[in-house]
Write an enzyme that holds these catalytic residues in place. Structure first.
Site, short mmCIF file in Angstrom:
data_model
loop_
_atom_site.label_atom_id
_atom_site.label_comp_id
_atom_site.label_asym_id
_atom_site.label_seq_id
_atom_site.Cartn_x
_atom_site.Cartn_y
_atom_site.Cartn_z
N LYS A 168 -12.75 1.89 -3.82
CA LYS A 168 -13.95 2.15 -3.02
C LYS A 168 -15.04 2.75 -3.91
O LYS A 168 -16.21 2.41 -3.80
CB LYS A 168 -13.63 3.13 -1.89
CG LYS A 168 -12.89 2.49 -0.73
CD LYS A 168 -12.66 3.51 0.37
CE LYS A 168 -11.72 2.96 1.42
NZ LYS A 168 -11.21 3.99 2.31
N GLU A 228 0.85 -1.20 0.00
CA GLU A 228 0.00 0.00 0.00
C GLU A 228 0.88 1.25 0.00
O GLU A 228 0.49 2.30 -0.50
CB GLU A 228 -0.94 0.00 1.23
CG GLU A 228 -2.15 0.88 1.04
CD GLU A 228 -3.23 0.66 2.10
OE1 GLU A 228 -4.28 0.11 1.78
OE2 GLU A 228 -3.00 1.03 3.26
N HIS A 285 6.75 -27.17 2.61
CA HIS A 285 5.85 -28.19 2.09
C HIS A 285 4.77 -27.57 1.22
O HIS A 285 3.72 -28.15 1.00
CB HIS A 285 5.26 -28.98 3.25
CG HIS A 285 6.34 -29.59 4.09
ND1 HIS A 285 6.89 -30.81 3.81
CD2 HIS A 285 7.03 -29.09 5.15
CE1 HIS A 285 7.86 -31.07 4.69
NE2 HIS A 285 7.96 -30.03 5.51
O1 F6P Z 1 -7.01 0.38 2.58
C1 F6P Z 1 -7.13 1.74 2.78
C2 F6P Z 1 -7.13 2.05 4.23
O2 F6P Z 1 -7.32 3.41 4.39
C3 F6P Z 1 -5.88 1.58 4.94
O3 F6P Z 1 -4.81 2.41 4.74
C4 F6P Z 1 -6.36 1.49 6.32
O4 F6P Z 1 -5.49 0.76 7.10
C5 F6P Z 1 -7.70 0.84 6.12
O5 F6P Z 1 -8.17 1.38 4.91
C6 F6P Z 1 -8.69 1.06 7.21
O6 F6P Z 1 -9.01 2.43 7.32
P1 F6P Z 1 -9.73 3.00 8.59
O7 F6P Z 1 -8.85 2.77 9.77
O8 F6P Z 1 -9.95 4.45 8.30
O9 F6P Z 1 -11.04 2.27 8.74
#
Ligand code: F6P
Length: 535
Positions: free
Chosen positions: A461, A324, A353
């Site tokens: 998203k 990320e 394995h």
């Molecule tokens: O995957 C995107 C992200 O923003 C991550 O960086 C983060 O760890 C996760 O989503 C959860 O985000 P939040 O803590 O805002 O729910």
């Protein structure tokens, strides 16, 4: 490698007080690497100094990046340092009160289970820390909702069973608006309601507080409904580097982990990796080795191989931290670069394995990171059971498999790094995670990408949100069709001109699989499948 002993002692970097060493001798770099990359190394030192001094390191969100302050508040501004100390005190007091039964479940019993609801950095850090460090007889055992899979929710709730009445729920979300986490919270709340238990008396929020300029739905909800407790995050704590914030510390402390040495270990590693001598800085050495292995373009995958059950989740944790942070389309000057390093791994010798066959003999598209825990005895107990006629013990086998695999890879021209911890305790564990955090930062500077934003996740998203719209539109068409059977093309036409037929088809299939009142009649091909609503 004929000169392996010579390379080993020349390229082993260790710190006795931290109890960690890094062996880069099985990477086939040449010494000129340091000179070739000298300007980039200089840039990395400068970037890190600016970051630690509080510069805006995440320009997308106009944020500072301050996870290093969490374990050394003296580096933070006076206000931030006071905040860090306050929250840590709150965590320690809350965990102690839960352990003492002073903070108890609604039925008056002590909390025995913890349901952690969070995703990504708001789940992986605490899950890893607890698996690595929690005592076998932990005061509170961990369960997680870290997805939006109804089957996963149901299984976890089934496992908890009547134990739900003694379950403390932590909802962790920095943004306070992540859909998977919100869904998990609503599912948990509904389960508590079904069991006739007051959810608010069991629920704790870990999130950034709502302010004049920021709104956390989670914080608002927890406040309005009078949840048991709220623990604050700050906007300068990134999700994937939040393990030393309340996100990691609260669950770990509740599970019986000593968070003081954990933070001290991270602070000690931060101090070591602040040295601006590349050869004496293990985080810079790691970053340089990653650069060497993948030609600075991530051409080789990073395989994480801890020979230690307690670190079985490390590969998953590092996958998020590295991918990320580094997986970016654009560099900091706006050039299209498509950077990143793929990370996977589980644990040795288990993986011998599984996929190690390919590592030894197949595609040479990776470099391995062995993680050795020298003293693998539980506690300070006796050396344990002899497991063969020579008197060897299980730990000898574990070490034998690690050394044997490292050697075999090397003989086949496959590179590896080895990190050795004296033992797996809170201090060394903290130092290990801090080492990777800083290596990721340095590597990002070497290849000139920003490690502290995640534009791709936002795009994902949005796409998910768009598809939810298609489900809604398809459902409406079938509801208004009076039980008539329609194929995907007909539903798409009725749903609106901009909706692709394939998306409508997947939405209809989903509805038929998940809603009792929708059905599919399968035809010869998907185009001939028809969908209808039962009356
Ligand atoms: O995957 C995107 C992200 O923003 C991550 O960086 C983060 O760890 C996760 O989503 C959860 O985000 P939040 O803590 O805002 O729910």
């Amino acid at each position: 490698m004929p000169d392996s002993w010579e390379r080993f002692h020349r390229h082993l970097l260790r710190d006795e007080s931290i109890g960690l060493s890094l062996d880069i001798s099985r990477m086939r770099f040449d010494d000129a690497l340091f000179e070739r990359l000298a300007p980039r190394i200089e840039r990395a030192w400068a970037d890190m100094a600016a970051l630690e001094a509080g510069e805006i390191a995440n320009p997308d969100e106009n944020r500072r990046v301050g996870h290093y302050w969490l374990r050394n508040p003296d580096l933070a501004s006076e206000a931030d340092a006071a905040w860090i100390r306050r929250v840590r005190g709150e965590i320690e007091r809350f965990a102690a009160a839960v352990h003492a039964g002073e903070i108890a479940a609604a039925n008056g019993n002590a909390f025995r289970h913890l349901l952690l609801i969070g995703i990504g950095g708001s789940a992986l850090g605490p899950q890893l820390a607890i698996e690595a460090l929690a005592p076998a007889r932990s005061p509170i055992d961990l369960h997680s909702f870290d997805n939006t899979d109804p089957a996963g929710f149901a299984r976890t709730l089934e496992r908890l069973g009547d134990g739900l009445a003694e379950t403390l729920v932590i909802v962790a979300s920095k943004s306070g608006r992540t859909p998977e986490t919100r869904n998990g919270m609503l599912e948990a709340e509904a389960a508590f309601a079904r069991a006739g238990i007051d959810f608010a008396r069991h629920a704790v929020a870990v999130t950034c507080p709502t302010t004049e300029t920021f709104c956390s739905i989670l914080d608002d909800l927890a406040r309005e409904r009078g949840w048991l407790a709220r623990f604050e995050l700050a906007d300068w704590i990134g999700g994937r580097t939040s393990v030393t914030s309340a996100v990691g510390l609260l669950p770990a402390a509740l599970a019986g982990v000593d968070i003081g040495p954990f933070l001290d270990g991270a602070a000690a590693m931060d101090a070591w990796t602040r040295r601006t001598d590349a050869r004496a800085n293990p985080a810079m050495l790691l970053a340089l080795m990653w650069h060497h292995a993948g030609n600075g373009r991530g051409e080789k995958d990073m395989v994480i191989l801890p020979y230690c059950d307690g670190l079985g989740l490390l590969g998953k944790y590092l996958q998020q931290l590295v991918m990320e942070s580094l997986g970016k389309a654009l560099d900091r000057d706006g050039n299209t670069v498509h950077q990143g390093i793929a990370v996977y791994g589980n644990k040795g010798s288990t993986d011998q394995h599984a996929y190690i066959q390919q590592l030894r003999d197949g595609l040479n598209n990776f470099f391995a990171t062995f993680i050795e825990v020298r003293d693998s005895r539980p506690g300070a107990g006796p050396v344990a059971v002899p497991v063969d006629e020579s008197g060897a013990v299980s730990a000898d086998y574990l070490q034998g498999f690690l050394r044997g695999t490292r050697e075999a890879l090397s003989e086949n021209g496959r590179e590896s790094l080895t990190l050795s911890l004296d033992r797996l305790d809170a201090r060394r564990f903290g130092s290990l995670l801090a080492l990777f955090e800083r290596a990721v930062s340095f590597y990002a500077s070497l290849v000139n990408v920003n490690a502290y934003h995640q534009p791709g996740v936002e795009a994902g998203k949005k796409a998910a949100g768009d598809f939810l719209g298609v489900i809604l539109a398809a459902r409406k068409v079938l509801e208004e069709a009076d039980g008539a059977a329609l194929d995907a093309a007909a539903v798409a036409t009725a749903a609106g001109p901009a909706i692709p037929v394939e998306a409508v088809y997947h939405a209809l299939t989903h509805l038929a699989a998940t809603r009792p009142d929708f059905e599919v009649k399968t035809g010869a091909t998907p185009a001939e499948d028809t969908f209808f609503r039962k009356s």
